[in-house]
Design a protein around this motif. Structure first.
Motif, PDB file in Angstrom:
ATOM      1  N   THR A 194       7.395   0.089 -11.079  1.00  0.00           N
ATOM      2  CA  THR A 194       8.597   0.299 -10.283  1.00  0.00           C
ATOM      3  C   THR A 194       8.879   1.788 -10.135  1.00  0.00           C
ATOM      4  OG1 THR A 194       9.583  -1.800 -10.933  1.00  0.00           O
ATOM      5  CG2 THR A 194      11.087  -0.076 -10.181  1.00  0.00           C
ATOM      6  N   ALA A 195       8.973   2.245  -8.885  1.00  0.00           N
ATOM      7  CA  ALA A 195       9.177   3.669  -8.613  1.00  0.00           C
ATOM      8  C   ALA A 195       9.321   3.874  -7.115  1.00  0.00           C
ATOM      9  CB  ALA A 195       7.996   4.491  -9.126  1.00  0.00           C
ATOM     10  N   LEU A 196       9.694   5.097  -6.768  1.00  0.00           N
ATOM     11  CA  LEU A 196       9.641   5.533  -5.378  1.00  0.00           C
ATOM     12  C   LEU A 196       8.265   6.149  -5.163  1.00  0.00           C
ATOM     13  CD1 LEU A 196      11.304   5.800  -2.769  1.00  0.00           C
ATOM     14  CD2 LEU A 196      12.092   8.033  -3.601  1.00  0.00           C
ATOM     15  N   TYR A 197       7.528   5.602  -4.221  1.00  0.00           N
ATOM     16  CA  TYR A 197       6.158   6.035  -3.971  1.00  0.00           C
ATOM     17  C   TYR A 197       6.124   6.971  -2.764  1.00  0.00           C
ATOM     18  CZ  TYR A 197       4.213   2.787  -7.359  1.00  0.00           C
ATOM     19  OH  TYR A 197       3.876   2.141  -8.525  1.00  0.00           O
ATOM     20  N   TYR A 198       5.443   8.104  -2.955  1.00  0.00           N
ATOM     21  CA  TYR A 198       5.329   9.112  -1.916  1.00  0.00           C
ATOM     22  C   TYR A 198       3.870   9.298  -1.530  1.00  0.00           C
ATOM     23  CZ  TYR A 198      10.052  10.691  -3.198  1.00  0.00           C
ATOM     24  OH  TYR A 198      11.397  10.779  -3.453  1.00  0.00           O
ATOM     25  N   CYS A 199       3.664   9.524  -0.260  1.00  0.00           N
ATOM     26  CA  CYS A 199       2.371   9.921   0.257  1.00  0.00           C
ATOM     27  C   CYS A 199       2.416  11.430   0.521  1.00  0.00           C
ATOM     28  CB  CYS A 199       2.106   9.162   1.556  1.00  0.00           C
ATOM     29  SG  CYS A 199       0.619   9.625   2.420  1.00  0.00           S
TER      30      CYS A 199
ATOM     31  N   ASP B  97      -2.423  21.088  -5.649  1.00  0.00           N
ATOM     32  CA  ASP B  97      -1.034  20.875  -5.267  1.00  0.00           C
ATOM     33  C   ASP B  97      -0.976  20.345  -3.843  1.00  0.00           C
ATOM     34  OD1 ASP B  97       0.034  23.899  -6.964  1.00  0.00           O
ATOM     35  OD2 ASP B  97      -0.125  21.834  -7.689  1.00  0.00           O
ATOM     36  N   TYR B  98       0.086  19.619  -3.543  1.00  0.00           N
ATOM     37  CA  TYR B  98       0.271  19.068  -2.203  1.00  0.00           C
ATOM     38  C   TYR B  98       1.550  19.626  -1.587  1.00  0.00           C
ATOM     39  CZ  TYR B  98      -3.581  15.870  -2.919  1.00  0.00           C
ATOM     40  OH  TYR B  98      -4.838  15.350  -3.118  1.00  0.00           O
ATOM     41  N   HIS B  99       1.471  19.941  -0.308  1.00  0.00           N
ATOM     42  CA  HIS B  99       2.593  20.606   0.343  1.00  0.00           C
ATOM     43  C   HIS B  99       3.201  19.805   1.488  1.00  0.00           C
ATOM     44  CE1 HIS B  99       0.291  23.884  -1.610  1.00  0.00           C
ATOM     45  NE2 HIS B  99       1.499  24.345  -1.881  1.00  0.00           N
ATOM     46  N   TYR B 100       2.614  18.717   1.868  1.00  0.00           N
ATOM     47  CA  TYR B 100       3.102  17.939   3.009  1.00  0.00           C
ATOM     48  C   TYR B 100       3.379  16.519   2.523  1.00  0.00           C
ATOM     49  CZ  TYR B 100       1.050  21.963   5.270  1.00  0.00           C
ATOM     50  OH  TYR B 100       0.741  23.246   5.625  1.00  0.00           O
ATOM     51  N   TRP B 101       4.626  16.112   2.656  1.00  0.00           N
ATOM     52  CA  TRP B 101       5.083  14.885   2.003  1.00  0.00           C
ATOM     53  C   TRP B 101       5.745  13.926   2.980  1.00  0.00           C
ATOM     54  CZ3 TRP B 101       4.360  14.022  -3.213  1.00  0.00           C
ATOM     55  CH2 TRP B 101       3.893  15.121  -3.952  1.00  0.00           C
ATOM     56  N   GLY B 102       5.630  12.640   2.652  1.00  0.00           N
ATOM     57  CA  GLY B 102       6.396  11.629   3.356  1.00  0.00           C
ATOM     58  C   GLY B 102       7.761  11.449   2.722  1.00  0.00           C
ATOM     59  N   GLN B 103       8.503  10.485   3.244  1.00  0.00           N
ATOM     60  CA  GLN B 103       9.884  10.298   2.810  1.00  0.00           C
ATOM     61  C   GLN B 103      10.002   9.368   1.607  1.00  0.00           C
ATOM     62  OE1 GLN B 103       8.456   8.682   5.239  1.00  0.00           O
ATOM     63  NE2 GLN B 103       9.069   6.531   5.047  1.00  0.00           N
ATOM     64  N   GLY B 104       8.953   8.660   1.292  1.00  0.00           N
ATOM     65  CA  GLY B 104       8.960   7.764   0.140  1.00  0.00           C
ATOM     66  C   GLY B 104       9.268   6.324   0.524  1.00  0.00           C
ATOM     67  N   THR B 105       8.707   5.410  -0.262  1.00  0.00           N
ATOM     68  CA  THR B 105       8.986   3.989  -0.075  1.00  0.00           C
ATOM     69  C   THR B 105       9.150   3.353  -1.453  1.00  0.00           C
ATOM     70  OG1 THR B 105       8.217   1.943   1.003  1.00  0.00           O
ATOM     71  CG2 THR B 105       6.520   3.349   0.043  1.00  0.00           C
ATOM     72  N   GLN B 106      10.178   2.542  -1.599  1.00  0.00           N
ATOM     73  CA  GLN B 106      10.520   1.994  -2.912  1.00  0.00           C
ATOM     74  C   GLN B 106       9.687   0.760  -3.226  1.00  0.00           C
ATOM     75  OE1 GLN B 106      12.696   3.191  -5.268  1.00  0.00           O
ATOM     76  NE2 GLN B 106      12.057   1.502  -6.618  1.00  0.00           N
ATOM     77  N   VAL B 107       9.170   0.734  -4.445  1.00  0.00           N
ATOM     78  CA  VAL B 107       8.482  -0.444  -4.971  1.00  0.00           C
ATOM     79  C   VAL B 107       9.234  -0.900  -6.213  1.00  0.00           C
ATOM     80  CG1 VAL B 107       6.368  -1.279  -6.071  1.00  0.00           C
ATOM     81  CG2 VAL B 107       6.236   0.216  -4.066  1.00  0.00           C
ATOM     82  N   THR B 108       9.613  -2.172  -6.230  1.00  0.00           N
ATOM     83  CA  THR B 108      10.330  -2.739  -7.362  1.00  0.00           C
ATOM     84  C   THR B 108       9.603  -3.984  -7.851  1.00  0.00           C
ATOM     85  OG1 THR B 108      12.440  -1.925  -6.482  1.00  0.00           O
ATOM     86  CG2 THR B 108      12.537  -3.639  -8.171  1.00  0.00           C
TER      87      THR B 108
END
Length: 122
Positions: free
Chosen positions: A89-94, A109-120
């Motif tokens: 369970t977490a907020l998953y980011y690409c 390191d990563y510099h370009y990110w998505g907004q996240g999607t919640q997995v429960t």
């Protein structure tokens, strides 16, 4: 811009597939990674893929249960998550960035990110 989808609620032992689509760009010559974050904790690396050749690496906590893959026709990276546990369970980011010759995809390191999607997982 990265657009994530596929999150949701699932019971222990279930499966979900997350998608990360690149809008207005391409994953060619890029590394793409999935991270996850629990409130109050640091963001943790889950899986990475070198998009051009499919070389993948996984955190030990998900190895054997999660699979990262890429679809060049759709310019999309997926994270197939099986045998889910409540600890997943977490907020998953690409995220994505250029392939690094020395660090590869896992360590960079990563510099370009998505907004996240919640997995429960319950």
């Amino acid at each position: 811009q990265l657009v994530e989808s596929g999150g949701g609620s699932v019971q222990r032992g279930g499966s979900l597939r997350l998608s990360c689509a690149a809008s207005g760009s391409t994953f060619t010559n890029r590394c793409v990674a999935w991270f996850r974050q629990i409130p109050g904790e640091e963001r943790k690396r889950v899986a990475t893929i070198r998009f051009d050749d499919g070389t993948a690496h996984y955190a030990s906590s998900v190895k054997g249960r999660f699979t990262i893959s890429g679809d060049s026709a759709k310019n999309t990276v997926y994270l197939q998550m099986n045998l889910l546990k409540p600890d997943d369970t977490a907020l998953y980011y690409c995220a994505h960035d250029a392939f690094h010759v020395i660090m590869g995809c896992w360590s960079r390191d990563y510099h370009y990110w998505g907004q996240g999607t919640q997995v429960t997982v319950s």
